[in-house]
Design a protein around this motif. Structure first.
Motif, PDB file in Angstrom:
ATOM      1  N   VAL A  10      -4.843   7.735  -6.002  1.00 31.74           N
ATOM      2  CA  VAL A  10      -5.657   6.836  -6.302  1.00 31.74           C
ATOM      3  C   VAL A  10      -5.896   6.838  -7.803  1.00 31.74           C
ATOM      4  O   VAL A  10      -6.150   7.841  -8.657  1.00 31.74           O
ATOM      5  CB  VAL A  10      -7.077   6.998  -5.815  1.00 31.74           C
ATOM      6  CG1 VAL A  10      -7.932   5.649  -5.967  1.00 31.74           C
ATOM      7  CG2 VAL A  10      -6.747   7.046  -4.218  1.00 31.74           C
TER       8      VAL A  10
ATOM      9  N   ASP B 256      -2.927   3.003  -4.796  1.00 34.31           N
ATOM     10  CA  ASP B 256      -4.175   2.385  -4.440  1.00 34.31           C
ATOM     11  C   ASP B 256      -4.804   2.634  -5.769  1.00 34.31           C
ATOM     12  O   ASP B 256      -4.519   3.268  -6.649  1.00 34.31           O
ATOM     13  CB  ASP B 256      -4.585   3.466  -3.540  1.00 34.31           C
ATOM     14  CG  ASP B 256      -4.232   3.421  -2.040  1.00 34.31           C
ATOM     15  OD1 ASP B 256      -3.813   2.492  -1.848  1.00 34.31           O
ATOM     16  OD2 ASP B 256      -4.095   4.544  -1.531  1.00 34.31           O
TER      17      ASP B 256
ATOM     18  N   THR C 151     -10.907   6.399  -0.447  1.00 33.43           N
ATOM     19  CA  THR C 151      -9.576   6.077  -0.463  1.00 33.43           C
ATOM     20  C   THR C 151      -8.432   7.152  -0.322  1.00 33.43           C
ATOM     21  O   THR C 151      -7.390   7.179   0.100  1.00 33.43           O
ATOM     22  CB  THR C 151      -9.242   5.007  -1.727  1.00 33.43           C
ATOM     23  OG1 THR C 151     -10.406   3.793  -1.579  1.00 33.43           O
ATOM     24  CG2 THR C 151      -7.836   4.587  -1.625  1.00 33.43           C
TER      25      THR C 151
ATOM     26  N   ARG D 225      -5.874   7.836   2.642  1.00 31.01           N
ATOM     27  CA  ARG D 225      -4.369   7.679   2.401  1.00 31.01           C
ATOM     28  C   ARG D 225      -3.854   9.184   2.678  1.00 31.01           C
ATOM     29  O   ARG D 225      -2.724   9.198   3.267  1.00 31.01           O
ATOM     30  CB  ARG D 225      -4.173   7.433   0.858  1.00 31.01           C
ATOM     31  CG  ARG D 225      -2.440   7.651   0.315  1.00 31.01           C
ATOM     32  CD  ARG D 225      -2.122   6.306   0.918  1.00 31.01           C
ATOM     33  NE  ARG D 225      -2.532   5.030   0.420  1.00 31.01           N
ATOM     34  CZ  ARG D 225      -1.737   4.177   1.144  1.00 31.01           C
ATOM     35  NH1 ARG D 225      -1.103   4.017   2.046  1.00 31.01           N
ATOM     36  NH2 ARG D 225      -2.421   3.016   0.820  1.00 31.01           N
TER      37      ARG D 225
ATOM     38  N   ARG E  97      -1.758  -0.805   0.924  1.00 36.33           N
ATOM     39  CA  ARG E  97      -2.318  -0.459  -0.100  1.00 36.33           C
ATOM     40  C   ARG E  97      -3.838  -1.028  -0.310  1.00 36.33           C
ATOM     41  O   ARG E  97      -4.212  -2.135   0.093  1.00 36.33           O
ATOM     42  CB  ARG E  97      -1.521  -1.321  -1.399  1.00 36.33           C
ATOM     43  CG  ARG E  97      -2.205  -0.978  -2.768  1.00 36.33           C
ATOM     44  CD  ARG E  97      -1.576  -1.733  -3.734  1.00 36.33           C
ATOM     45  NE  ARG E  97      -1.997  -1.578  -5.146  1.00 36.33           N
ATOM     46  CZ  ARG E  97      -2.191  -2.103  -6.246  1.00 36.33           C
ATOM     47  NH1 ARG E  97      -2.163  -3.472  -6.128  1.00 36.33           N
ATOM     48  NH2 ARG E  97      -2.564  -1.782  -7.464  1.00 36.33           N
ATOM     49  N   GLN E  98      -4.769  -0.171  -0.832  1.00 42.22           N
ATOM     50  CA  GLN E  98      -6.186  -0.328  -1.056  1.00 42.22           C
ATOM     51  C   GLN E  98      -6.325  -0.668  -2.607  1.00 42.22           C
ATOM     52  O   GLN E  98      -5.991   0.194  -3.278  1.00 42.22           O
ATOM     53  CB  GLN E  98      -6.733   1.121  -0.636  1.00 42.22           C
ATOM     54  CG  GLN E  98      -6.441   1.289   0.950  1.00 42.22           C
ATOM     55  CD  GLN E  98      -6.937   0.082   1.855  1.00 42.22           C
ATOM     56  OE1 GLN E  98      -8.002  -0.194   2.078  1.00 42.22           O
ATOM     57  NE2 GLN E  98      -5.877  -0.319   2.544  1.00 42.22           N
TER      58      GLN E  98
END
Length: 330
Positions: A143, A155, A299, A303, A311-312
């Motif tokens: 992330v 992300d 997140t 993941r 995808r975030q």
């Protein structure tokens, strides 16, 4: 296919196990770029992850999250790490490294080799796309709090620097300032680029003049050292790209007999702890660190548990905090 080993990487790349080990641990400077590229390509092709990073989450062992930040000496990044420690769930631990630019890329590999199941990247990366793709192939979650536009498949969690830059510009324009100084760094991260672009666009659209002064880094000492250069621009206001620079700038201006905000208004960015208690109290942009940190941790854990989820991307607005370091132009 069974468990992939370092021997498999060496075999596919056509090099020794020792060569693979040194390249993957950032100690391969004596090898040619061609050899290093072969090793990295082989690692990614077969999805090699060091033994220490082997997935054992289903057996209930601790989840390890690696964090890469530029520095802990700058309070904003120290706050991020502190909040991560506060919001970390049970059976989860952090491994923290400080690194900037080229060093940040290698720091990620070091954390993966140390057993990290996921990485939260606060630093600017040199090769963000290549790193993102490599980690994805190897099943390592990532992330980013930087690089969020360039990374189409990573992300991302961030506070909007574009909103922040516009807020600062509009505030100074509302106070009547038509000549301002932008005090920034010689090397800009993506976030700083968004911040400055939005600021400049808003100021220039209103017919204002912008003078730019650059510093070696984003510290109080750098801000104080830049005070003379800022003062000779004859601008009536200054936007420093973080609170560290702003506080240092005010200290330097005061030493030169320039009063803030009577002679020059100063705006910072981040709303760090001391911004409220400095004299004069600093007008600044508040980033919602709590929300960003909570979302980043959530997140990266999601993941890790669900590698194939979509995808975030989570974005938060910033907020201008008006204090006594800015005043209407007299």
């Amino acid at each position: 296919m069974g468990k992939v080993s370092i021997r498999d990487v060496a075999s596919l790349a056509g090099v020794s196990i020792a060569t693979v080990s040194q390249v993957l641990n950032g100690k391969g400077s004596r090898f040619s770029e061609k050899t290093k590229a072969k090793v990295l390509a082989a690692r990614d092709e077969i999805g090699y992850v060091p033994n220490a990073s082997a997935r054992s989450l289903k057996q209930g062992t601790n989840m390890l999250i690696g964090v890469v930040v530029p520095s802990l000496q700058i309070q904003f990044f120290g706050n991020i790490v502190q909040k991560m420690q506060e919001y970390l769930p049970e059976n989860t631990s952090l491994s923290i490294m400080t690194a900037e630019r080229h060093a940040a890329d290698q720091a990620i590999e070091t954390l993966v080799n140390s057993g990290a199941h996921g990485i939260i990247v606060v630093s600017q990366l040199t090769e963000p796309v290549a790193i993102s793709q490599s980690l994805k192939k190897r099943g390592i979650a990532m992330v980013v709090l930087e690089n969020h536009d360039e990374l189409a498949d990573a992300d991302a969690v961030y506070a909007s620097d574009k909103v922040g830059g516009r807020l600062v510009a509009q505030h100074l324009l509302d106070l009547g300032h038509k000549h301002v100084v932008l005090l920034g760094n010689q090397l800009y991260t993506d976030n700083l680029l968004y911040r400055t672009a939005a600021f400049k666009e808003t100021m220039l659209a209103a017919g204002a003049k912008i003078s730019e002064v650059t510093t070696r880094n984003l510290t109080k000492h750098a801000g104080r050292a830049a005070a003379m250069a800022v003062s000779i621009t004859q601008a009536t206001a200054a936007f420093a790209l973080n609170d560290e620079l702003a506080v240092g700038l005010i200290s330097g201006l005061t030493a030169h007999g320039i009063r803030v905000p009577e002679d020059m208004s100063v705006v910072g960015y981040d709303d760090t702890d001391y911004a409220e208690f400095f004299t004069p109290a600093l007008t600044t942009v508040q980033q919602p660190v709590d929300l960003v940190v909570k979302a980043a941790i959530k997140t990266v854990i999601e993941r890790i548990k669900e590698p194939d989820m979509t995808r975030q991307v989570t974005a938060f607005d910033t907020k201008l905090i008006t204090r006594s370091s800015t005043a209407p132009l007299m």
